[in-house]
Design a protein around this motif. Structure first.
Motif, PDB file in Angstrom:
ATOM      1  N   LEU A  50     -19.463 -11.267 -15.862  1.00  0.00           N
ATOM      2  CA  LEU A  50     -19.572 -11.818 -14.508  1.00  0.00           C
ATOM      3  C   LEU A  50     -20.213 -10.813 -13.558  1.00  0.00           C
ATOM      4  O   LEU A  50     -21.000 -11.190 -12.680  1.00  0.00           O
ATOM      5  CB  LEU A  50     -18.186 -12.236 -14.013  1.00  0.00           C
ATOM      6  CG  LEU A  50     -17.621 -13.493 -14.689  1.00  0.00           C
ATOM      7  CD1 LEU A  50     -16.155 -13.678 -14.314  1.00  0.00           C
ATOM      8  CD2 LEU A  50     -18.421 -14.731 -14.298  1.00  0.00           C
TER       9      LEU A  50
ATOM     10  N   PHE B 123     -19.712 -18.946  -9.765  1.00  0.00           N
ATOM     11  CA  PHE B 123     -18.632 -17.975  -9.625  1.00  0.00           C
ATOM     12  C   PHE B 123     -18.846 -17.159  -8.358  1.00  0.00           C
ATOM     13  O   PHE B 123     -19.922 -16.604  -8.129  1.00  0.00           O
ATOM     14  CB  PHE B 123     -18.586 -17.039 -10.827  1.00  0.00           C
ATOM     15  CG  PHE B 123     -17.536 -15.965 -10.703  1.00  0.00           C
ATOM     16  CD1 PHE B 123     -16.198 -16.276 -10.865  1.00  0.00           C
ATOM     17  CD2 PHE B 123     -17.885 -14.662 -10.389  1.00  0.00           C
ATOM     18  CE1 PHE B 123     -15.215 -15.299 -10.725  1.00  0.00           C
ATOM     19  CE2 PHE B 123     -16.925 -13.677 -10.252  1.00  0.00           C
ATOM     20  CZ  PHE B 123     -15.581 -13.997 -10.417  1.00  0.00           C
TER      21      PHE B 123
ATOM     22  N   HIS C 237     -14.033 -19.953  -9.428  1.00  0.00           N
ATOM     23  CA  HIS C 237     -14.951 -20.408 -10.468  1.00  0.00           C
ATOM     24  C   HIS C 237     -14.960 -21.939 -10.487  1.00  0.00           C
ATOM     25  O   HIS C 237     -13.915 -22.566 -10.658  1.00  0.00           O
ATOM     26  CB  HIS C 237     -14.476 -19.851 -11.820  1.00  0.00           C
ATOM     27  CG  HIS C 237     -15.414 -20.147 -12.954  1.00  0.00           C
ATOM     28  ND1 HIS C 237     -15.180 -19.707 -14.230  1.00  0.00           N
ATOM     29  CD2 HIS C 237     -16.587 -20.832 -13.019  1.00  0.00           C
ATOM     30  CE1 HIS C 237     -16.156 -20.095 -15.026  1.00  0.00           C
ATOM     31  NE2 HIS C 237     -17.012 -20.795 -14.311  1.00  0.00           N
TER      32      HIS C 237
ATOM     33  N   GLN D  62     -23.609 -11.257 -11.346  1.00  0.00           N
ATOM     34  CA  GLN D  62     -23.716 -10.976  -9.914  1.00  0.00           C
ATOM     35  C   GLN D  62     -24.935 -10.100  -9.638  1.00  0.00           C
ATOM     36  O   GLN D  62     -25.671 -10.330  -8.682  1.00  0.00           O
ATOM     37  CB  GLN D  62     -22.447 -10.275  -9.416  1.00  0.00           C
ATOM     38  CG  GLN D  62     -21.216 -11.140  -9.326  1.00  0.00           C
ATOM     39  CD  GLN D  62     -21.270 -12.132  -8.181  1.00  0.00           C
ATOM     40  OE1 GLN D  62     -21.808 -11.839  -7.127  1.00  0.00           O
ATOM     41  NE2 GLN D  62     -20.718 -13.306  -8.391  1.00  0.00           N
TER      42      GLN D  62
ATOM     43  N   HIS E  87     -15.234 -10.090 -20.256  1.00  0.00           N
ATOM     44  CA  HIS E  87     -15.578 -11.181 -19.343  1.00  0.00           C
ATOM     45  C   HIS E  87     -15.871 -10.648 -17.938  1.00  0.00           C
ATOM     46  O   HIS E  87     -16.737 -11.170 -17.233  1.00  0.00           O
ATOM     47  CB  HIS E  87     -14.448 -12.206 -19.302  1.00  0.00           C
ATOM     48  CG  HIS E  87     -14.356 -13.037 -20.534  1.00  0.00           C
ATOM     49  ND1 HIS E  87     -13.502 -12.739 -21.567  1.00  0.00           N
ATOM     50  CD2 HIS E  87     -15.033 -14.143 -20.914  1.00  0.00           C
ATOM     51  CE1 HIS E  87     -13.635 -13.636 -22.528  1.00  0.00           C
ATOM     52  NE2 HIS E  87     -14.566 -14.502 -22.162  1.00  0.00           N
TER      53      HIS E  87
ATOM     54  N   HIS F 293     -10.021 -16.705 -11.172  1.00  0.00           N
ATOM     55  CA  HIS F 293     -10.061 -15.607 -12.136  1.00  0.00           C
ATOM     56  C   HIS F 293      -9.458 -14.356 -11.509  1.00  0.00           C
ATOM     57  O   HIS F 293      -9.662 -14.079 -10.321  1.00  0.00           O
ATOM     58  CB  HIS F 293     -11.492 -15.317 -12.571  1.00  0.00           C
ATOM     59  CG  HIS F 293     -12.080 -16.382 -13.452  1.00  0.00           C
ATOM     60  ND1 HIS F 293     -11.310 -17.147 -14.288  1.00  0.00           N
ATOM     61  CD2 HIS F 293     -13.362 -16.798 -13.630  1.00  0.00           C
ATOM     62  CE1 HIS F 293     -12.091 -17.984 -14.950  1.00  0.00           C
ATOM     63  NE2 HIS F 293     -13.349 -17.799 -14.569  1.00  0.00           N
TER      64      HIS F 293
END
Length: 283
Positions: free
Chosen positions: A261, A221, A231, A265, A257, A180
């Motif tokens: 993510l 991820f 990923h 995290q 997106h 990514h």
């Protein structure tokens, strides 16, 4: 005594703004503060194995009885992955030979497996099966500390960790591997890679926690730089022996997106997250 990093320097160096210092956000308070690569994401003697913790191995040599786990992790996992990650960041592509792919998957699994939060979760799972196990006195010492006698499982878990990581990586070879990329803004790096398990799959109450990330539909991820992240997506039944696809071209993520993510995290982190700029807009 030494500081053992559970997030290695090879990643922290890429999230430092000057090669020495890091911007951190504390999960519990959202306080933003500064630290250094040398001190952040580390615990004193976290990977040190004591002979007292392995009483059934008294017939082994001293070297075999007290392996240098910190050195073994560097030699067998971090150094091979570091060269591969450097090449990925430079070229922004996943042009990998099969052995390189496996080294990268091993490293992602290691990062998922070795954090203090993961060890604490394993301890909770073990306590469900064996209620008489002692309670850890400190969440950041979830399995005790070297030679203190607090928890007899501590050194056994550390001793087994490299073998269990490789076993998990062999299963996760069947996952698809993506890269990514962000054209703008940046990823956060936490002390525990973001994982999502397929919610429709019901696991047995005594399921071994590490293997939950191999379930069909599960994802892991791990950011490897402020703009790039690895990923893994398990789209096929893990009983099959196929090697998953490796998508060479990076997938460009939009702000939505990226925010998702980064939120993962933050949610997965035990203590804190870092980013290169010190701006934490997505959490």
């Amino acid at each position: 005594m030494a500081a053992h990093h559970y997030v290695p320097r090879l990643l922290l160096n890429r999230f430092s703004h000057d090669g020495v210092h890091l911007h951190l956000m504390e999960k519990g308070t959202r306080r933003i503060f500064g630290s250094t690569i040398a001190n952040a994401f580390s615990l004193r003697d976290f990977n040190r194995i004591s002979a007292d913790g392995l009483p059934q191995f008294h017939d082994l040599s001293e070297e075999a009885l007290e392996p240098d786990l910190e050195e073994a992790l560097d030699r067998s996992f971090e150094t091979p992955a570091g060269a591969i990650i450097k090449n990925i960041v430079q070229n922004e592509r996943l042009d990998l030979q099969p052995e390189q792919r496996f080294e990268l998957v091993k490293f992602v699994v290691l990062q998922w497996y070795r954090t203090p939060g993961r060890f604490f979760k394993q301890q909770e799972d073990m306590r469900k099966l064996i209620p008489t196990l002692p309670q850890p006195t400190n969440k950041m010492r979830p399995l005790g500390k070297a030679g203190d006698g607090e928890d007899p499982l501590r050194d056994m878990r550390l001793f087994a960790m490299p073998f269990e990581v490789v076993d998990l990586a062999l299963v996760l070879q069947r996952a698809d591997l993506y890269l990514h990329k962000l054209d703008e803004s940046e990823f956060l790096l936490g002390d525990d890679p973001a994982t999502v398990r397929n919610a429709s799959i019901q696991l047995a109450s005594n399921a071994v926690a590490p293997f939950t990330i191999t379930a069909l539909g599960s994802e892991v991820f791990l950011p490897i730089s402020p703009q790039l992240g690895i990923h893994l997506h398990t789209r096929m039944d893990v009983k099959r022996g196929d090697i998953g696809r490796t998508i060479a071209e990076p997938i460009i993520l939009d702000a939505r997106h990226r925010a998702l993510l980064n939120q993962l995290q933050f949610e997965n982190a035990l203590l804190c997250v870092t980013c290169q700029s010190g701006d934490f807009p997505d959490i």
